[in-house]
Every structure is written in structure tokens, then in C-alpha cells.
Scaffold this motif. Structure first.
Motif, PDB file in Angstrom:
ATOM      1  N   GLU A  79       0.823  -1.206   0.000  1.00 55.72           N
ATOM      2  CA  GLU A  79       0.000   0.000   0.000  1.00 55.72           C
ATOM      3  C   GLU A  79       0.863   1.264   0.000  1.00 55.72           C
ATOM      4  N   GLN A  80       2.080   1.170   0.522  1.00 60.11           N
ATOM      5  CA  GLN A  80       3.005   2.306   0.522  1.00 60.11           C
ATOM      6  C   GLN A  80       3.835   2.384  -0.760  1.00 60.11           C
ATOM      7  N   GLY A  81       3.643   1.412  -1.665  1.00 56.71           N
ATOM      8  CA  GLY A  81       4.402   1.404  -2.906  1.00 56.71           C
ATOM      9  C   GLY A  81       5.813   0.886  -2.762  1.00 56.71           C
ATOM     10  N   LYS A  82       6.087   0.169  -1.679  1.00 55.52           N
ATOM     11  CA  LYS A  82       7.445  -0.317  -1.427  1.00 55.52           C
ATOM     12  C   LYS A  82       7.710  -1.694  -2.044  1.00 55.52           C
ATOM     13  N   VAL A  83       6.668  -2.425  -2.376  1.00 61.83           N
ATOM     14  CA  VAL A  83       6.802  -3.711  -3.061  1.00 61.83           C
ATOM     15  C   VAL A  83       5.797  -3.741  -4.208  1.00 61.83           C
ATOM     16  N   THR A  84       6.005  -4.641  -5.163  1.00 61.69           N
ATOM     17  CA  THR A  84       5.214  -4.626  -6.397  1.00 61.69           C
ATOM     18  C   THR A  84       4.137  -5.704  -6.456  1.00 61.69           C
ATOM     19  N   TYR A  85       3.974  -6.466  -5.400  1.00 61.87           N
ATOM     20  CA  TYR A  85       2.954  -7.511  -5.410  1.00 61.87           C
ATOM     21  C   TYR A  85       2.349  -7.666  -4.027  1.00 61.87           C
ATOM     22  N   LYS A  86       1.127  -8.193  -4.002  1.00 62.00           N
ATOM     23  CA  LYS A  86       0.421  -8.429  -2.754  1.00 62.00           C
ATOM     24  C   LYS A  86       0.484  -9.903  -2.390  1.00 62.00           C
TER      25      LYS A  86
END
Length: 338
Positions: A79-86
Motif C-alpha cells: 500500500e506504501q508502494g514499497k513492493v510490487t505484489y500483494k
């Protein structure tokens, strides 16, 4: 550019950043007992799992709770844009990382010497599409589930043969993995539910063809060979050079391509998005099917069909970062020739 920065970072550094970032957001607060119980009951209902004793059930719940907290922490970073997948709760969320690795390595993708004398040669007169998804062209059948059988190699092989049946012959076929598990055995470098190779499956089909799923349904265990006929055959098969751009050309010009990958722990609770995995290497242990490629948010990706059912990942698929030979995706690619 973000993908390059993330992908080349030291895994320990990423873990440290994740921990620090997690401490800074409220979404990483410990889950309440009620939240865990609710998620656990939903998990049991969806997976239909049961355990042999209350002790085992309690142990699985503890593992599930730990994994669930990791999922929540990771998704806070997303949600913070720190990783590219959930991440998401999957049928593997009650397993430890070690148990999931054992499940993956059960397949033991065969490293037998290449038998094919054919190599993919790109057509220089064809323009390579910037993106392609063979699902949009009727070349990909529904997502299947290998269950507890280490038969990923057979699902990968049938997937690329189904693609060629559609694209070359214009036939919509669903082919039998069980046929390969039971019949394409030691002579072809395969061992049923204990692993095999896509090339070995193709080699068998060049001699005997393959039945349909309807005529030879999946059992999830190895049985005796009872192939009665064939709905599809191939003349040969080809390997793709161990180069990721060449793999892209093959996907664009041929169709769905069988590949092997290093399926590490990050796939255990993959939910959606573009997987950038710091933990995977080149220990090829899982057969899957590349059905296309594209780009999103500055990141290039592969579209990959898995064999863990439609309730895992993006309706049975996952997207893997493209351009870095991630998880050894370029090391074991091949396809059938009709």
C-alpha cells in the motif's frame, strides 16, 4: 527504473527495510485473536482441510497465524508502494516455509540431457508485439490443480500442446496429464508423481500421441498406463536458447511456452501483482507455462499459468518480473512442434 533498484538490492537489506517500514505503519500491528479466528475459519471452509488430531490442528493454526501476520505486514508495504505484489491467504498458508519447499521439490524436474535436435529460430520478418496474452486468442485452457502429486511437468507440457492445438490446428482441446503421468515414465526421464520433464513428455507424445482429459481424467496419483487412443499428436519439439529475450520472441511467435522455474517461498502466499523475488535462484524445481508478457508501472513482466488451482494467485496465474532472468525462467524452455 524502480524494478532495477528493487531487484538488485541485497535480500538482507530488503528484509531490514521491510521490518523498519512495517514498524512505521499501523497496518503492521499484531492481528487480534478474533481476526485470526475469522481468517482461519474462512481458510478451512475454502480449502476443505481437516487435521488428524486437535494437536495437529493447533499446530497448523499457529503456523497460519504467523503466515497471516507476514501477509498483513507485506501488504502494508504494498500500500506504501514499497513492493510490487500483494500476498494473500492460499491453500499453503498453514505450511511452514520448509514444508512448502518440500512440496515444491517433490516435483524434481528432470535435468536429463536434451534429446531434441531442434532449436527455436526467430522469424526475422515478424514484428514482435510489445505485449501479448495468448488467453485472448483461445490458446489457453482453464487452470488445473495438480494437488499433492508432483506432476507440474505434465501440466506444463499439456498447456503448451493445448496452445499449439488451438493456434496451429484450430482445435480447442483439453489434454490429459494423467496419460503422461501413467505412461511417459523412466524411458522418457519421468517418474510420475515424483517429477519429470516437459521435454520427456513431448518425446513420449511424438510416438504415442495423447488422450483428452475427458477420456483419461486426472487422479492425483500414478496408476497403470491405459491409453486407448490419441486426440492429439506432435511431430517433434524444440528447445529455446537460455536467453530471456529469445524466450520473449518464442512466446510472441509460437504461443504458450513450457518453462521451468525456481519456485521459492514467495509463491507460497502470492496474491497478485508483479513478483520480484529476492529469494529465488536457478534451482529449477517447478514446471509452468508462459502464456504472455506485458508491462505495468514501468515494470516488464511474464504472464505465467500455474497448476495450483484457480483460487491461487491471479485466478491461477502469476506475473513475474521480466528482463532479469528471474527465478531461472530462461533455463528450461521448450515447446511442441505439430
Amino acid at each position: 527504473m524502480r524494478a532495477k533498484i528493487i531487484f538488485n538490492m541485497n535480500p538482507q537489506l530488503i528484509l531490514l527495510i521491510s521490518v523498519i517500514s512495517c514498524l512505521m505503519v499501523t497496518a503492521c500491528q499484531a492481528l487480534t485473536d478474533d481476526e485470526v479466528t475469522r481468517e482461519w475459519n474462512t481458510f478451512l471452509e475454502k480449502t476443505k482441510k481437516s487435521y488428524k488430531s486437535p494437536v495437529e490442528a493447533s499446530r497448523r493454526l499457529a503456523i497460519f497465524k504467523e503466515n497471516l501476520q507476514d501477509i498483513e505486514n507485506h501488504n502494508a508495504l504494498f500500500e506504501q508502494g514499497k513492493v510490487t505484489y500483494k500476498k494473500a491467504v492460499t491453500k499453503f498458508t498453514d505450511l511452514t516455509k520448509e514444508e512448502f519447499s518440500q512440496y515444491i521439490n517433490k516435483s524434481k524436474l528432470s535435468q536429463r540431457p536434451k534429446q531434441s535436435k531442434n532449436m527455436f529460430k526467430a522469424n526475422p520478418n515478424l514484428t514482435v508485439a510489445g505485449e501479448i496474452d495468448w488467453r485472448n486468442y483461445g490458446a489457453v485452457t482453464y487452470v488445473k490443480d495438480q494437488g499433492q502429486c508432483g506432476s507440474c511437468w505434465s501440466f506444463s507440457a499439456t498447456g503448451s500442446m493445448e496452445g499449439q492445438a488451438a493456434l496451429v490446428e484450430g482445435r480447442q482441446l483439453v489434454l490429459s496429464e494423467q496419460n503422461l503421468i501413467d505412461c511417459a515414465l523412466e524411458e522418457y526421464g519421468n517418474d510420475g508423481c515424483n517429477g519429470g520433464s516437459m521435454d520427456g513428455a513431448f518425446e513420449y507424445v511424438t510416438f504415442y500421441g495423447i488422450d483428452s482429459e475427458e477420456d483419461y481424467p486426472y487422479l492425483e496419483y500414478q496408476y497403470y498406463c491405459r491409453q486407448q487412443g490419441s486426440v492429439f499428436g506432435i511431430s517433434s519439439y524444440a528447445d529455446v536458447e537460455q536467453d530471456e529475450y529469445t524466450l520473449q520472441l518464442a512466446v510472441a511467435q509460437i504461443g504458450p511456452i513450457s518453462v521451468g522455474i525456481d519456485a521459492t517461498n514467495e509463491l507460497q502466499n502470492y496474491g497478485s501483482g508483479i513478483l520480484i523475488d529476492q529469494t529465488c535462484g536457478e534451482q529449477i524445481n517447478h514446471g509452468v507455462l508462459v502464456v504472455g508478457y506485458g508491462s505495468e508501472g514501468g515494470n516488464d513482466y511474464w504472464i505465467i499459468k500455474n497448476s495450483w488451482g484457480q483460487n491461487w494467485g491471479e485466478q491461477g496465474y502469476f506475473r513475474l518480473i521480466r528482463g532479469y532472468s528471474a527465478c531461472g525462467i530462461n533455463l528450461m524452455a521448450s515447446y511442441p512442434i505439430v
